[in-house]
Write a protein that holds these residues in place. Structure first.
Motif, PDB file in Angstrom:
ATOM      1  N   VAL A  53       0.862  -1.174   0.000  1.00  0.00           N
ATOM      2  CA  VAL A  53       0.000   0.000   0.000  1.00  0.00           C
ATOM      3  C   VAL A  53       0.895   1.220   0.000  1.00  0.00           C
ATOM      4  O   VAL A  53       2.039   1.154   0.402  1.00  0.00           O
ATOM      5  CB  VAL A  53      -0.916   0.026   1.253  1.00  0.00           C
ATOM      6  N   PRO A  54       0.383   2.367  -0.462  1.00  0.00           N
ATOM      7  CA  PRO A  54       1.229   3.567  -0.477  1.00  0.00           C
ATOM      8  C   PRO A  54       1.539   4.044   0.932  1.00  0.00           C
ATOM      9  O   PRO A  54       0.757   3.863   1.846  1.00  0.00           O
ATOM     10  CB  PRO A  54       0.379   4.588  -1.238  1.00  0.00           C
ATOM     11  N   ALA A  67       7.571   8.890  -2.692  1.00  0.00           N
ATOM     12  CA  ALA A  67       7.280   8.005  -1.573  1.00  0.00           C
ATOM     13  C   ALA A  67       7.106   6.583  -2.093  1.00  0.00           C
ATOM     14  O   ALA A  67       6.241   6.334  -2.924  1.00  0.00           O
ATOM     15  CB  ALA A  67       6.000   8.456  -0.862  1.00  0.00           C
ATOM     16  N   PRO A  68       7.929   5.629  -1.632  1.00  0.00           N
ATOM     17  CA  PRO A  68       7.830   4.272  -2.147  1.00  0.00           C
ATOM     18  C   PRO A  68       6.671   3.516  -1.514  1.00  0.00           C
ATOM     19  O   PRO A  68       6.143   3.908  -0.476  1.00  0.00           O
ATOM     20  CB  PRO A  68       9.164   3.649  -1.739  1.00  0.00           C
ATOM     21  N   ALA A  69       6.274   2.411  -2.149  1.00  0.00           N
ATOM     22  CA  ALA A  69       5.264   1.531  -1.573  1.00  0.00           C
ATOM     23  C   ALA A  69       5.914   0.579  -0.580  1.00  0.00           C
ATOM     24  O   ALA A  69       7.090   0.267  -0.678  1.00  0.00           O
ATOM     25  CB  ALA A  69       4.577   0.736  -2.679  1.00  0.00           C
ATOM     26  N   VAL A  70       5.140   0.173   0.423  1.00  0.00           N
ATOM     27  CA  VAL A  70       5.648  -0.758   1.421  1.00  0.00           C
ATOM     28  C   VAL A  70       5.547  -2.175   0.873  1.00  0.00           C
ATOM     29  O   VAL A  70       4.462  -2.736   0.765  1.00  0.00           O
ATOM     30  CB  VAL A  70       4.857  -0.626   2.743  1.00  0.00           C
ATOM     31  N   VAL A  71       6.671  -2.728   0.494  1.00  0.00           N
ATOM     32  CA  VAL A  71       6.753  -4.121   0.066  1.00  0.00           C
ATOM     33  C   VAL A  71       7.813  -4.770   0.935  1.00  0.00           C
ATOM     34  O   VAL A  71       8.995  -4.446   0.823  1.00  0.00           O
ATOM     35  CB  VAL A  71       7.129  -4.239  -1.425  1.00  0.00           C
ATOM     36  N   LEU A  72       7.404  -5.639   1.830  1.00  0.00           N
ATOM     37  CA  LEU A  72       8.346  -6.204   2.783  1.00  0.00           C
ATOM     38  C   LEU A  72       9.347  -7.116   2.072  1.00  0.00           C
ATOM     39  O   LEU A  72       8.980  -7.922   1.220  1.00  0.00           O
ATOM     40  CB  LEU A  72       7.604  -6.979   3.863  1.00  0.00           C
ATOM     41  N   ARG A  73      10.616  -6.976   2.446  1.00  0.00           N
ATOM     42  CA  ARG A  73      11.665  -7.826   1.894  1.00  0.00           C
ATOM     43  C   ARG A  73      11.833  -9.035   2.801  1.00  0.00           C
ATOM     44  O   ARG A  73      11.462  -9.009   3.979  1.00  0.00           O
ATOM     45  CB  ARG A  73      12.981  -7.057   1.824  1.00  0.00           C
ATOM     46  N   HIS A  95       9.766   0.286   7.738  1.00  0.00           N
ATOM     47  CA  HIS A  95      10.184  -0.793   6.850  1.00  0.00           C
ATOM     48  C   HIS A  95      11.184  -0.255   5.830  1.00  0.00           C
ATOM     49  O   HIS A  95      11.228   0.935   5.517  1.00  0.00           O
ATOM     50  CB  HIS A  95       8.969  -1.395   6.141  1.00  0.00           C
ATOM     51  N   TRP A  96      11.984  -1.154   5.292  1.00  0.00           N
ATOM     52  CA  TRP A  96      13.025  -0.753   4.345  1.00  0.00           C
ATOM     53  C   TRP A  96      12.442  -0.081   3.105  1.00  0.00           C
ATOM     54  O   TRP A  96      13.093   0.756   2.477  1.00  0.00           O
ATOM     55  CB  TRP A  96      13.864  -1.973   3.943  1.00  0.00           C
ATOM     56  N   ALA A  97      11.215  -0.413   2.766  1.00  0.00           N
ATOM     57  CA  ALA A  97      10.608   0.176   1.576  1.00  0.00           C
ATOM     58  C   ALA A  97      10.394   1.679   1.704  1.00  0.00           C
ATOM     59  O   ALA A  97      10.188   2.357   0.704  1.00  0.00           O
ATOM     60  CB  ALA A  97       9.275  -0.499   1.274  1.00  0.00           C
ATOM     61  N   GLU A  98      10.448   2.233   2.916  1.00  0.00           N
ATOM     62  CA  GLU A  98      10.303   3.676   3.066  1.00  0.00           C
ATOM     63  C   GLU A  98      11.544   4.420   2.566  1.00  0.00           C
ATOM     64  O   GLU A  98      11.488   5.614   2.281  1.00  0.00           O
ATOM     65  CB  GLU A  98      10.038   4.049   4.529  1.00  0.00           C
ATOM     66  N   GLU A 103      16.812   0.040  -3.384  1.00  0.00           N
ATOM     67  CA  GLU A 103      17.099  -1.075  -4.290  1.00  0.00           C
ATOM     68  C   GLU A 103      18.056  -0.683  -5.421  1.00  0.00           C
ATOM     69  O   GLU A 103      18.551  -1.541  -6.134  1.00  0.00           O
ATOM     70  CB  GLU A 103      15.796  -1.619  -4.891  1.00  0.00           C
ATOM     71  N   GLU A 104      18.300   0.612  -5.613  1.00  0.00           N
ATOM     72  CA  GLU A 104      19.093   1.060  -6.761  1.00  0.00           C
ATOM     73  C   GLU A 104      20.491   1.547  -6.399  1.00  0.00           C
ATOM     74  O   GLU A 104      21.353   1.667  -7.273  1.00  0.00           O
ATOM     75  CB  GLU A 104      18.376   2.208  -7.495  1.00  0.00           C
TER      76      GLU A 104
END
Length: 414
Positions: A53-54, A67-73, A95-98, A103-104
């Motif tokens: 979710v955003p 603002a990235p989406a929360v996708v748990l690693r 979470h890391w997705a924030e 990832e880049e």
């Protein structure tokens, strides 16, 4: 800016859906307080099949940072830790997705800075240093997976909950110099005087230039002479630099002059003084524009210089080919890495802490891993950093332009 490199198993689709629903509740509870919580839970139940979710609206991020989406690693399962009070700051687990751009980023560049921090690690990070060193030759994916497994990101906020601050930048200037005065080289760089600490504060910049007592204390403490007072002022502000120096026999070599102390007088902005005097703002790059102003108004140069009572003393250091790839030593006591070291307020972020930095402005767009390895008298507050741009003219051009919004995430051992 540094082992287990195996990845944890991925969460099942069911657990991902549960996490997604919970994040939806959390996000809606925070950003839509006017809704009844029962209604929010019902809405979240309808999202049970999603995997992300955003986050809160992008307006809470610096301009240009999405603002990235929360996708748990893998390795992120479980509830988030509670907020931490860290001196002058409040750290909120996320979470890391924030973290924008996680990832880049080319993490191997930051690993060099992290290994430097491991030369003088604090007690919290010392147990990780053997793993950090082994991972210096790992793949980016292995480095990222290790960070997720071993570190918890915390959004850095002020004690009042403000998460946006200010990023500036500094660099290591290169000046022409001579071991002997004359032929235009008449502005000295000094080692600290004997007994500097016995008088606090020591003489002001104007007093150093004019009082016989101050001049006597500095006689024989000269490292070298430079041909331009504005460049010397810039060196004093940056705190360290390199000298392309002419020796008495006519040979030339490059040495480093590093910060060795100050007179502990207050710092006053020369740029602000020029504005207050109605001289206008010096456009970037500061040194060149101020030198151009000084050439037009030589009668006011000394007054401009004396407007800043702070005075810096230096120590000379040899510069090997290996040392030349790094900057001077920062307050942590390790060499700074261009583009991967920052100065912070150590009362908010301890030295040696890996930090995720996100900042976007006219000068640069930065989303990257950096290491907190230095500080400065103007670097005060929770969300405040000075970005080490590197050495020489190009670094100076960048450093003179960076003055833009900032967000920081401290990466702390689990």
């Amino acid at each position: 800016m540094n082992t287990s490199n195996s990845s944890a198993p991925s969460a099942s689709s069911k657990s991902k859906a549960m996490i997604c629903s919970w994040k939806a509740v959390e996000g809606l509870t925070r950003w839509l307080p006017s809704l009844r919580k029962a209604s929010i839970i019902a809405i979240a139940a309808g999202l049970a099949a999603c995997t992300s979710v955003p986050l809160p609206p992008a307006s809470s991020y610096p301009d240009g940072v999405q603002a990235p989406a929360v996708v748990l690693r893998p390795g992120e399962a479980g509830p988030l830790p509670p907020p931490r009070l860290q001196g002058k700051s409040r750290w909120v687990a996320v979470h890391w997705a924030e973290l924008p751009g996680f990832e880049e980023d080319s993490l191997f560049e930051a690993w060099n800075a992290w290994i430097k921090s491991c030369e003088r690690p604090g007690p919290v990070f010392a147990p990780l240093c053997s793993e950090v060193r082994r991972l210096s030759i790992a793949s980016p994916r292995e480095q990222r997976d290790w960070m997720v497994a071993r570190l918890q990101p915390y959004r850095v906020e002020s004690l009042q909950g403000v998460s946006e601050g200010l990023l500036t930048s500094y660099y290591e200037p290169v000046l022409k110099a001579s071991r002997q005065p004359g032929a235009g080289y008449d502005v000295p760089l000094y080692r600290p005087p004997t007994g500097l600490g016995n008088r606090r504060p020591w003489f002001s910049r104007q007093e150093i230039d004019t009082l016989p007592e101050a001049r006597a204390a500095l006689r024989g403490r000269e490292i070298a002479w430079v041909d331009d007072p504005v460049e010397v002022m810039s060196l004093h502000i940056q705190g360290s630099g390199r000298l392309n120096i002419t020796e008495p026999d006519g040979s030339r070599r490059v040495v480093r002059v590093a910060y060795a102390g100050s007179n502990e007088q207050p710092f006053r902005s020369v740029t602000q003084w020029l504005l207050d005097q109605g001289e206008g703002r010096m456009v970037a790059p500061w040194v060149e524009s101020t030198k151009a102003w000084a050439a037009k108004k030589p009668q006011r140069v000394q007054q401009m210089l004396w407007s800043n009572p702070r005075y810096t003393f230096f120590q000379e250091q040899p510069l090997s080919d290996f040392d030349a790839a790094f900057g001077p030593k920062g307050a942590q006591g390790v060499a700074l890495t261009p583009g991967r070291s920052i100065a912070v307020d150590p009362g908010s972020i301890p030295y040696g802490t890996p930090v995720w930095l996100a900042s976007s402005g006219n000068a640069a767009s930065l989303q990257k891993l950096v290491l907190a390895q230095d500080t400065g008298s103007a670097i005060v507050g929770a969300v405040r950093a000075d970005y080490f741009a590197g050495t020489g003219v190009d670094a100076g051009l960048l450093a003179s332009r960076v003055n833009q919004p900032l967000r920081l995430w401290a990466l702390w051992p689990k």
